[in-house]
Each structure stands twice: as structure tokens, then as C-alpha cells.
Design an enzyme around this catalytic site. Structure first.
Site, PDB file in Angstrom:
ATOM      1  N   LYS A 125       0.852  -1.177   0.000  1.00 29.52           N
ATOM      2  CA  LYS A 125       0.000   0.000   0.000  1.00 29.52           C
ATOM      3  C   LYS A 125       0.888   1.227   0.000  1.00 29.52           C
ATOM      4  O   LYS A 125       1.915   1.260   0.692  1.00 29.52           O
ATOM      5  CB  LYS A 125      -0.900   0.009   1.245  1.00 29.52           C
ATOM      6  CG  LYS A 125      -1.758   1.251   1.364  1.00 29.52           C
ATOM      7  CD  LYS A 125      -2.595   1.235   2.641  1.00 29.52           C
ATOM      8  CE  LYS A 125      -3.378   2.526   2.778  1.00 29.52           C
ATOM      9  NZ  LYS A 125      -4.202   2.562   4.006  1.00 29.52           N
ATOM     10  N   ASN A 161       6.778   5.608  -0.756  1.00 29.75           N
ATOM     11  CA  ASN A 161       8.081   4.951  -0.916  1.00 29.75           C
ATOM     12  C   ASN A 161       8.677   4.467   0.401  1.00 29.75           C
ATOM     13  O   ASN A 161       9.897   4.320   0.519  1.00 29.75           O
ATOM     14  CB  ASN A 161       9.071   5.887  -1.631  1.00 29.75           C
ATOM     15  CG  ASN A 161       8.566   6.335  -2.988  1.00 29.75           C
ATOM     16  OD1 ASN A 161       8.047   5.526  -3.755  1.00 29.75           O
ATOM     17  ND2 ASN A 161       8.683   7.624  -3.272  1.00 29.75           N
ATOM     18  N   ARG A 162       7.824   4.247   1.385  1.00 28.44           N
ATOM     19  CA  ARG A 162       8.244   3.769   2.711  1.00 28.44           C
ATOM     20  C   ARG A 162       9.164   4.743   3.443  1.00 28.44           C
ATOM     21  O   ARG A 162       9.795   4.380   4.436  1.00 28.44           O
ATOM     22  CB  ARG A 162       8.924   2.389   2.608  1.00 28.44           C
ATOM     23  CG  ARG A 162       8.001   1.287   2.078  1.00 28.44           C
ATOM     24  CD  ARG A 162       6.834   1.067   3.028  1.00 28.44           C
ATOM     25  NE  ARG A 162       6.009  -0.067   2.642  1.00 28.44           N
ATOM     26  CZ  ARG A 162       4.885   0.016   1.941  1.00 28.44           C
ATOM     27  NH1 ARG A 162       4.467   1.206   1.522  1.00 28.44           N
ATOM     28  NH2 ARG A 162       4.174  -1.054   1.656  1.00 28.44           N
ATOM     29  N   LEU A 163       9.240   5.987   2.994  1.00 31.38           N
ATOM     30  CA  LEU A 163      10.004   7.010   3.716  1.00 31.38           C
ATOM     31  C   LEU A 163       9.072   7.678   4.734  1.00 31.38           C
ATOM     32  O   LEU A 163       8.754   8.869   4.626  1.00 31.38           O
ATOM     33  CB  LEU A 163      10.603   8.030   2.742  1.00 31.38           C
ATOM     34  CG  LEU A 163      11.746   7.511   1.877  1.00 31.38           C
ATOM     35  CD1 LEU A 163      12.247   8.613   0.943  1.00 31.38           C
ATOM     36  CD2 LEU A 163      12.897   7.010   2.749  1.00 31.38           C
TER      37      LEU A 163
END
Length: 215
Positions: free
Chosen positions: A10, A192-194
Site C-alpha cells: 500500500k 516509498n516507505r520514507l
């Protein structure tokens, strides 16, 4: 049995969390997020939180309970003091609380020390509970092994007759805990999982140090 969940992904894109936008006090920041989650109408019980303790067997254990109040001092929930979690807290009051609000793409992780609240405060909350919930607190020797569901229902039936039309006294083994935080981390999902992670740490002068953590 096997199921590969590698394709479960997600993208988190709903909000951001910056050092410039957060409140100076973490309890004010928690209040802001809690009210926003409550207003979003996307979480059935925004006050549901995971309480993690270190058990007498040396293993951590987590369970979901309902927070019933938060103040500048900390977070309050109620339970049976003789339960597994109550015995764990008695032996080691260091606990972790966590809230996960998926519709807001947010979580909050709290480290702190748990302590029993004053008996009169537990009395006040117990009196506000529905009659059935009061009886349930008396019936249940929480975390103890019981022979059957029928055993519990039989105990409840006897108490319903005993306290029909009467006030149910709060058992002295049932009451509230206040968790005083020493660290509160706010996590906001980002692309972007940042992800944004802002942590407040309580200092010796009782001020809060604010830091950004790598995701």
C-alpha cells in the site's frame, strides 16, 4: 500451510508530519491526532490500544484494551489487578502502549511507567459502567483457567439475582492504571516507505526533546 504475502503493498499518501508542524508537548500532539481520527469516522474504536508488558515468565505479551482517559499526566485504562497483565505490571511497571489508526495511516507508540490510580477515581469510573459490565468484572477471575462457558454464565446468573435492583460495589482487585509516558513516537505513513517518525523523549528537567527517526 503457506501463503505468500509479498505482494501485499500500500502506498501511504494521506498526510505528512514535520518538526515545524508538531506541538511542543506530545500530549497535545496526541490529542490533535486522536480528535482527527475520531472525526474521520473511519475507526470503530479510536481509543483501542495495545498494551505490552513483560510477563512473570519473562516473555513480552500484548493485548488490546480500551483507553478511557488521557490527560497531560498520561493514559488511563482499567483492568483486574489480579489478571496476567496486572501481575506483570506489579512486577515490572515498564509498559508500552500503541495505537494504530489505519484509515489515517498513523500509529503512536508510547513507552512509560504504569501505576494504580487513586481508589476513588476507580470507584467513579466503575459506577459509570453499565450494570452488566459491573457484574462481569465481579464474575471474572481474569486470566484464570475456568472449566467452561457455562461455569461463568452460572456465576453471572447468581450475581444478577443477588444484585437485582441494587448497587454493585467495585471489587478492590479491579481498577485503573495511569501510564506516565517517558517516550512518545508519532508515525505517519509516507510514499516509498520514507515514513515520518517524530519521537518525544522526556528529559531530566521534564521538558520534551523532539527528534526525527529514520523510517
Amino acid at each position: 500451510m503457506q501463503k505468500d504475502l509479498g505482494d501485499y503493498r500500500k502506498s501511504y499518501e494521506k498526510s505528512e508530519l514535520t518538526e515545524a508542524s508538531v506541538k511542543e508537548n506530545p500530549m497535545e500532539q496526541f490529542q490533535k491526532w486522536f480528535y482527527e481520527t475520531e472525526a474521520s469516522d473511519g475507526v470503530d474504536e479510536p481509543n483501542a490500544m495495545t498494551v505490552s508488558t513483560i510477563g512473570l515468565d519473562g516473555f513480552p505479551k500484548s493485548r488490546v484494551v480500551l483507553m478511557k482517559k488521557f490527560t497531560f499526566e498520561g493514559f488511563i485504562f482499567y483492568t483486574n489487578y489480579h489478571s496476567e497483565k496486572g501481575r506483570a505490571i506489579e512486577a515490572n511497571p515498564s509498559v508500552c502502549l500503541s495505537f494504530f489508526w489505519p484509515n489515517m495511516e498513523r500509529q503512536v507508540i508510547i513507552k512509560g511507567k504504569a501505576e494504580k490510580i487513586a481508589p476513588n477515581l476507580s470507584d467513579g469510573y466503575f459506577e459509570s459502567r453499565p450494570h452488566g459490565s459491573q457484574l462481569g468484572a465481579v464474575v471474572s477471575d481474569q486470566s484464570e483457567v475456568v472449566p467452561s462457558r457455562e461455569y461463568l454464565e452460572g456465576k453471572l446468573n447468581k450475581l444478577e439475582k443477588k444484585y437485582y435492583g441494587k448497587e454493585v460495589p467495585r471489587p478492590e482487585y479491579w481498577g485503573g492504571y495511569l501510564v506516565r509516558p517517558i517516550s512518545i513516537e508519532f508515525w505517519q505513513g509516507r510514499p516509498n516507505r520514507l515514513h515520518d517518525r517524530i519521537r518525544y523523549s522526556l528529559q531530566e528537567d521534564f521538558d520534551w526533546k523532539i527528534e526525527r527517526l529514520a523510517p
